[in-house]
Enzyme design. Structure first.
Site, PDB file in Angstrom:
ATOM      1  N   HIS A 174       1.929 -26.176 -15.768  1.00 49.08           N
ATOM      2  CA  HIS A 174       2.140 -27.571 -15.349  1.00 49.08           C
ATOM      3  C   HIS A 174       3.566 -28.069 -15.568  1.00 49.08           C
ATOM      4  O   HIS A 174       3.958 -29.088 -14.987  1.00 49.08           O
ATOM      5  CB  HIS A 174       1.200 -28.515 -16.108  1.00 49.08           C
ATOM      6  N   ASP A 203     -10.006 -21.901 -19.229  1.00 51.64           N
ATOM      7  CA  ASP A 203     -10.768 -23.158 -19.179  1.00 51.64           C
ATOM      8  C   ASP A 203     -11.680 -23.203 -17.954  1.00 51.64           C
ATOM      9  O   ASP A 203     -12.435 -24.154 -17.768  1.00 51.64           O
ATOM     10  CB  ASP A 203      -9.845 -24.376 -19.225  1.00 51.64           C
ATOM     11  N   HIS A 246      -7.472 -25.877 -13.806  1.00 58.48           N
ATOM     12  CA  HIS A 246      -6.547 -26.896 -13.307  1.00 58.48           C
ATOM     13  C   HIS A 246      -5.583 -26.304 -12.279  1.00 58.48           C
ATOM     14  O   HIS A 246      -5.198 -25.141 -12.383  1.00 58.48           O
ATOM     15  CB  HIS A 246      -5.739 -27.499 -14.468  1.00 58.48           C
ATOM     16  N   ASP A 298      -6.952 -20.682 -13.536  1.00 61.18           N
ATOM     17  CA  ASP A 298      -7.183 -21.773 -14.496  1.00 61.18           C
ATOM     18  C   ASP A 298      -8.023 -22.839 -13.788  1.00 61.18           C
ATOM     19  O   ASP A 298      -7.957 -22.970 -12.566  1.00 61.18           O
ATOM     20  CB  ASP A 298      -5.795 -22.339 -14.861  1.00 61.18           C
TER      21      ASP A 298
END
Length: 430
Positions: free
Chosen positions: A137, A261, A174, A172
């Site tokens: 990110h 995650d 995200h 992931d």
């Protein structure tokens, strides 16, 4: 088919000793747990283990702005009050807190990914693993989503010195927004992210319609998913899309971000993947026999993160691991059943067959717009970053080396380096 993959694995025990804060979901301790599980299964005997060099500020500034790197270098919990406006400007705060040894933490995990890319470039290994990496990110000038320095972008920039095209794959939960943004305008990197998508789910980007711009149009691929996707749906979609991408794009190297995650039961996630489902993606990517850089990423139920990345280390080594976890320093975290596998989850799968088919059709349609393996003009390959040696004798002996740094030169009990590993100019002596 190459005979046996040579695998380089990067680890420094210091990455697992920093704290984001007691109530913060990111527990760096998961990296120590992963490493000890890897050791307990004797996987270290089948790999070359390296302590990464600490990335120099000038290396971090290959992607990040120099002022942001300088700020991270300078800021400490004790000096926060002096930098109120800068904290907001660089997005440090609740999600991305300032903690002791923050900059060194970034240097270690980024150094691992840079070293991994260099070893691949120099054909010293076929696969390189840095579970501490995967901070997808972080942006050029700001921290985001628990990520400060984007090691993935730095690793890809390294790989681009030797490869015309690099494929980045992100599993992931995200969206891999920082990596996508960094390469949004180029066809030399194709970014592919499989993630939960929704306005209220961080970071809120990653719609199937985000496809890149200018030279990078159609080279950003997003696979937005809904809550509860299971092994079967996820791996079927993953294989269909990735096999087509590799065929069309013909990357010279692949970077795979394995955020855990996306596993069932993650504190911040909402998917139903079992470890076997997650690891199946790693197994599939490995089969392409391309230079492969594998990193960690998110993952907030730490015992499951350690299980997952250990299984995936086994997958990369073609080693099936027994389900009973051997005794190790963190064994109590794996009770009550002390088994390696976890069951898939029970969240309702909101991804209908029609929805997944529509996404797949859209992605494959976008792929048809790319030229077959874009011909990139490769200039002369730039050298690996040259770091000057400092002459210790000319430095003030009082400033020369801090106790904290001195302690680093002592091999830690919880690391394992077989023999001497300083056979690479950018590796620190072990």
């Amino acid at each position: 088919m190459r005979s046996k993959d040579k695998i380089a694995y990067f680890y420094d025990g210091d990455v697992g000793s920093v704290g984001f804060g007691q109530n913060h979901p990111m527990k760096t301790h998961r990296l120590c747990m992963t490493h000890h599980l890897v050791l307990s299964y004797d996987l270290h005997q089948k790999m070359e283990i390296y302590r990464p060099h600490k990335a120099y500020p000038v290396e971090l500034a290959q992607f990040h702005s120099a002022d942001y790197v300088e700020f991270l270098h300078r800021i400490t919990p004790d000096t926060l009050h002096l930098y109120a406006s800068d904290l907001a400007r660089y997005n440090l705060g609740e999600d991305c807190p300032v903690f002791d040894n923050l900059f060194e933490f970034c240097q270690i995990y980024a150094g691992g990914t840079i070293d991994a890319a260099r070893r691949l470039n120099n054909q010293l290994c076929d696969i390189a693993i840095n579970w501490a990496g995967g901070a997808h990110h972080a942006k050029k000038c700001e921290a985001s989503g628990f990520c400060y320095i984007n090691d993935l972008v730095l690793g890809i920039l390294e790989l681009l010195k030797h490869h015309a095209r690099v494929l980045y794959i992100d599993i992931d939960v995200h969206h891999g927004d920082g990596v996508e943004e960094a390469f949004y305008f180029t066809d030399r990197v194709m970014t592919v992210s499989f993630h939960k998508f929704g306005d209220l789910f961080f970071p809120g980007t990653g719609d199937v319609k985000e496809i890149g711009e200018r030279d990078g149009k159609f080279y950003a691929i997003n696979v937005p998913l809904k809550d509860g996707i299971d092994d079967n749906s996820f791996t079927r979609l993953f294989k269909a899309i990735i096999s087509k991408i590799v065929e069309m794009y013909q990357p010279g190297a692949i970077v795979l971000q394995c955020g855990a995650d996306s596993l069932a039961g993650d504190r911040l996630g909402c998917f139903n993947l079992s470890i076997d489902g997650h690891a199946e993606c790693v197994r599939f990517v490995k089969k392409f026999n391309k230079p492969l850089l594998v990193t960690g990423g998110g993952g907030y139920t730490k015992e499951n993160v350690a299980r997952c990345w250990t299984v995936e280390t086994g997958v990369l080594l073609d080693t099936e691991l027994p389900n009973d976890i051997p005794d190790n320093e963190y064994i109590k975290y794996f009770g009550p059943d002390y088994s390696l596998r976890i069951p898939h989850g029970h969240i309702e799968n909101l991804n209908s067959k029609n929805y997944l088919t529509a996404i797949k059709v859209q992605v494959l349609e976008n792929l048809r717009n790319i030229q077959h393996a874009p011909g990139v003009q490769m200039q002369e390959v730039p050298p690996d970053f040259y770091i000057p040696d400092f002459d210790e004798d000319t430095q003030n002996p009082d400033e020369r080396i801090s106790q904290h740094t001195l302690d680093k030169h002592i091999q830690r009990d919880d690391e394992y380096y077989d023999g001497d590993n300083d056979n690479d100019h950018n590796m620190e002596d072990s």
